[in-house]
Design a protein around this motif. Structure first.
Motif, mmCIF file in Angstrom:
data_model
loop_
_atom_site.group_PDB
_atom_site.id
_atom_site.type_symbol
_atom_site.label_atom_id
_atom_site.label_comp_id
_atom_site.label_asym_id
_atom_site.label_seq_id
_atom_site.Cartn_x
_atom_site.Cartn_y
_atom_site.Cartn_z
ATOM 1 N N UNK A 46 42.618 -0.092 91.628
ATOM 2 C CA UNK A 46 41.721 -1.382 91.861
ATOM 3 C C UNK A 46 42.674 -2.743 92.334
ATOM 4 N N UNK A 47 41.940 -3.529 93.057
ATOM 5 C CA UNK A 47 42.467 -4.791 93.140
ATOM 6 C C UNK A 47 42.449 -5.661 91.736
ATOM 7 N N UNK A 48 43.445 -6.087 91.325
ATOM 8 C CA UNK A 48 43.472 -6.826 89.738
ATOM 9 C C UNK A 48 43.553 -8.140 90.047
ATOM 10 N N UNK A 49 42.869 -9.056 89.704
ATOM 11 C CA UNK A 49 43.019 -10.459 89.783
ATOM 12 C C UNK A 49 42.849 -11.192 88.536
ATOM 13 N N UNK A 50 43.968 -12.220 88.161
ATOM 14 C CA UNK A 50 43.942 -13.030 87.254
ATOM 15 C C UNK A 50 44.265 -14.316 87.547
ATOM 16 N N UNK A 51 43.820 -15.276 86.544
ATOM 17 C CA UNK A 51 44.306 -16.599 86.850
ATOM 18 C C UNK A 51 44.159 -17.044 85.410
ATOM 19 N N UNK A 52 44.753 -18.431 85.125
ATOM 20 C CA UNK A 52 45.447 -19.108 84.118
ATOM 21 C C UNK A 52 44.055 -19.838 83.464
ATOM 22 N N UNK A 53 42.941 -19.978 83.988
ATOM 23 C CA UNK A 53 41.801 -20.133 83.272
ATOM 24 C C UNK A 53 41.313 -19.386 82.338
ATOM 25 N N UNK A 54 40.975 -18.199 82.898
ATOM 26 C CA UNK A 54 40.444 -17.048 82.161
ATOM 27 C C UNK A 54 41.725 -16.408 81.259
ATOM 28 N N UNK A 55 42.749 -16.466 81.557
ATOM 29 C CA UNK A 55 44.336 -16.557 80.747
ATOM 30 C C UNK A 55 44.707 -14.941 81.304
ATOM 31 N N UNK A 56 45.969 -14.800 80.927
ATOM 32 C CA UNK A 56 46.408 -13.595 81.286
ATOM 33 C C UNK A 56 45.741 -12.174 80.557
ATOM 34 N N UNK A 57 45.876 -11.266 81.113
ATOM 35 C CA UNK A 57 45.414 -10.047 80.599
ATOM 36 C C UNK A 57 43.750 -9.777 80.990
ATOM 37 N N UNK A 74 48.579 -4.999 82.138
ATOM 38 C CA UNK A 74 49.069 -5.369 83.768
ATOM 39 C C UNK A 74 49.609 -6.732 83.878
ATOM 40 N N UNK A 75 48.987 -7.761 84.249
ATOM 41 C CA UNK A 75 49.408 -9.116 84.061
ATOM 42 C C UNK A 75 49.450 -9.491 82.425
ATOM 43 N N UNK A 76 50.463 -9.616 82.064
ATOM 44 C CA UNK A 76 50.660 -10.040 80.492
ATOM 45 C C UNK A 76 50.919 -11.409 80.226
ATOM 46 N N UNK A 77 51.347 -12.111 81.081
ATOM 47 C CA UNK A 77 51.867 -13.277 80.764
ATOM 48 C C UNK A 77 51.975 -14.115 82.179
ATOM 49 N N UNK A 78 51.775 -15.375 82.423
ATOM 50 C CA UNK A 78 51.885 -16.395 83.225
ATOM 51 C C UNK A 78 53.144 -17.396 82.821
ATOM 52 N N UNK A 79 54.186 -17.309 83.652
ATOM 53 C CA UNK A 79 55.468 -17.926 83.291
ATOM 54 C C UNK A 79 55.790 -19.381 84.331
ATOM 55 N N UNK A 80 56.826 -20.146 84.017
ATOM 56 C CA UNK A 80 57.082 -21.254 84.781
ATOM 57 C C UNK A 80 57.457 -20.929 86.077
ATOM 58 N N UNK A 81 57.827 -19.323 86.422
ATOM 59 C CA UNK A 81 58.276 -19.148 87.766
ATOM 60 C C UNK A 81 57.651 -18.025 88.334
ATOM 61 N N UNK A 82 56.609 -17.687 87.704
ATOM 62 C CA UNK A 82 56.115 -16.480 88.026
ATOM 63 C C UNK A 82 54.905 -15.823 87.110
ATOM 64 N N UNK A 83 55.301 -14.380 86.729
ATOM 65 C CA UNK A 83 54.286 -13.685 86.049
ATOM 66 C C UNK A 83 55.020 -12.558 85.466
ATOM 67 N N UNK A 84 54.436 -12.063 84.150
ATOM 68 C CA UNK A 84 55.083 -10.786 83.791
ATOM 69 C C UNK A 84 54.097 -9.598 83.803
ATOM 70 N N UNK A 85 54.510 -8.485 84.227
ATOM 71 C CA UNK A 85 53.694 -7.179 84.269
ATOM 72 C C UNK A 85 54.197 -6.191 83.123
ATOM 73 N N UNK A 86 53.118 -5.412 82.420
ATOM 74 C CA UNK A 86 53.279 -4.485 81.681
ATOM 75 C C UNK A 86 53.431 -3.053 82.050
ATOM 76 N N UNK A 87 53.132 -2.118 81.379
ATOM 77 C CA UNK A 87 53.387 -0.795 81.677
ATOM 78 C C UNK A 87 52.191 -0.004 82.428
ATOM 79 N N UNK A 88 51.033 -0.597 82.663
ATOM 80 C CA UNK A 88 49.905 -0.140 83.381
ATOM 81 C C UNK A 88 50.072 0.264 84.707
ATOM 82 N N UNK A 89 49.335 1.286 85.207
ATOM 83 C CA UNK A 89 49.767 1.651 86.609
ATOM 84 C C UNK A 89 49.039 0.851 87.456
ATOM 85 N N UNK A 90 48.214 0.037 87.347
ATOM 86 C CA UNK A 90 47.365 -0.863 88.211
ATOM 87 C C UNK A 90 48.593 -2.008 88.628
ATOM 88 N N UNK A 91 49.433 -2.212 87.972
ATOM 89 C CA UNK A 91 50.247 -3.213 88.226
ATOM 90 C C UNK A 91 51.686 -2.986 88.061
#
Length: 337
Positions: A46-57, A74-91
């Motif tokens: 699937x397409x996976x969409x995240x934003x900082x209002x709804x927050x990571x994950x 999937x997207x586990x954190x927003x950072x100062x220069x991008x984002x962090x992804x975890x181990x899920x196959x969607x990301x």
């Protein structure tokens, strides 16, 4: 007056390609992204969409009407220069390739009281982009978007229940909506109360009582453009003037049903023709065709007779963001690809 106030569009929008590792990894975007859209290029995720209002994950998917869910890896954190992804196959599946489209809004949300319903907004007036959240009251309401300018595009999604990605495009007017998760044409609708958005609010007439999210865009010269074109059905198709060399386009036939939301970008197709497509309404892997469109110094040109792009006499809507403006703030022209 300068042609544009945005000399480097990658300060506000950036496509980042990355390889999955299967282990947590940080993805550098170049800014603190507020809206990140991730798609596996190699498989039917699937397409996976995240934003900082709804927050990571907190994931919503453009190809589904499902409610928001939690994806812890999937997207586990927003950072100062991008984002962090975890181990899920969607990301981040080991050995797979991913694209991410990233926009800068305004970071942490602030309260907006311009509408009949209070909203929380993260807004970037320079880039003409805001993220809005609110709880709808089941009636005919107005919602403050924070842009200080009239939005040409408002993409909405119900968060805590199944519901369409109902979207307003100025090119199809305030008496119609179009859904992102399907191949439908524009739909006659009273959802926007037949009212064009203003510089402060958009209208929404809906019986739902639900948490909502909206992504709102207003054009910025040399950086973004949202409009319509008419197909001519020829392989030597129409030229669509933007005022910049595009980095990203999404287009959809709005005058009849059965055609997909086509997403192209200059990272997956670094030279013309731009022929690697993903579809916002479908979970397919990257699709490659012989001819689709060319990205030019001042717009894009259709190079296909495909009904997804160029049926004669039919209307298409599009969104486009810049790789570089036609000329920068000092009047220096950019080069064609």
């Amino acid at each position: 007056m300068a042609y544009t106030t945005i000399d480097d569009p990658t300060d506000y929008f950036n496509t980042i390609l990355y390889a999955g590792t299967g282990s947590s990894q940080s993805i550098s975007v170049g800014f603190q992204t507020d809206w990140t859209w991730i798609k596996d290029r190699d498989s039917t995720e699937n397409h996976n969409i995240f934003d900082t209002i709804r927050t990571a994950t907190k994931r919503i998917s453009s190809n589904r009407s499902n409610a928001e869910d939690t994806q812890a890896q999937q997207l586990t954190a927003f950072g100062s220069n991008g984002f962090t992804v975890g181990t899920d196959s969607g990301a981040n599946h080991s050995g797979r390739n991913y694209t991410s489209w990233n926009w800068l809004a305004g970071g942490s949300a602030s309260s907006n009281t311009n509408g009949s319903i209070n909203s929380s907004v993260s807004v970037n007036t320079t880039a003409g982009f805001s993220i809005c959240s609110w709880t709808h009251d089941g009636g005919n309401s107005t919602i403050g978007h924070g842009l200080g300018a009239i939005p040409q595009v408002v993409i909405t999604k119900e968060r805590n229940a199944v519901g369409s990605w109902n979207s307003y495009f100025s090119g199809i007017g305030n008496a119609h909506r179009i859904v992102l998760q399907g191949t439908n044409a524009k739909i006659s609708s009273s959802l926007w109360n037949s009212t064009t958005p203003t510089a402060n609010v958009f209208s929404m007439n809906d019986s739902i009582t639900s948490n909502m999210i909206a992504y709102c865009f207003t054009e910025k010269k040399g950086y973004s453009k949202f409009g319509t074109y008419t197909g001519n059905g020829n392989a030597d198709g129409s030229y669509i003037h933007l005022g910049f060399r595009p980095a990203f386009t999404i287009l959809k036939k709005s005058s009849s049903s059965g055609n997909r939301w086509v997403i192209n970008d200059s990272k997956r197709s670094p030279s013309n023709v731009v022929n690697k497509s993903l579809f916002a309404d479908f979970n397919s892997a990257d699709s490659t065709t012989s001819q689709e469109i060319d990205y030019l110094s001042n717009g894009f040109k259709l190079r296909t007779t495909s009904s997804n792009h160029n049926t004669s006499g039919h209307t298409y809507i599009y969104m486009a963001f810049a790789e570089s403006p036609f000329t920068n703030s000092n009047g220096v022209p950019c080069n064609a690809r």
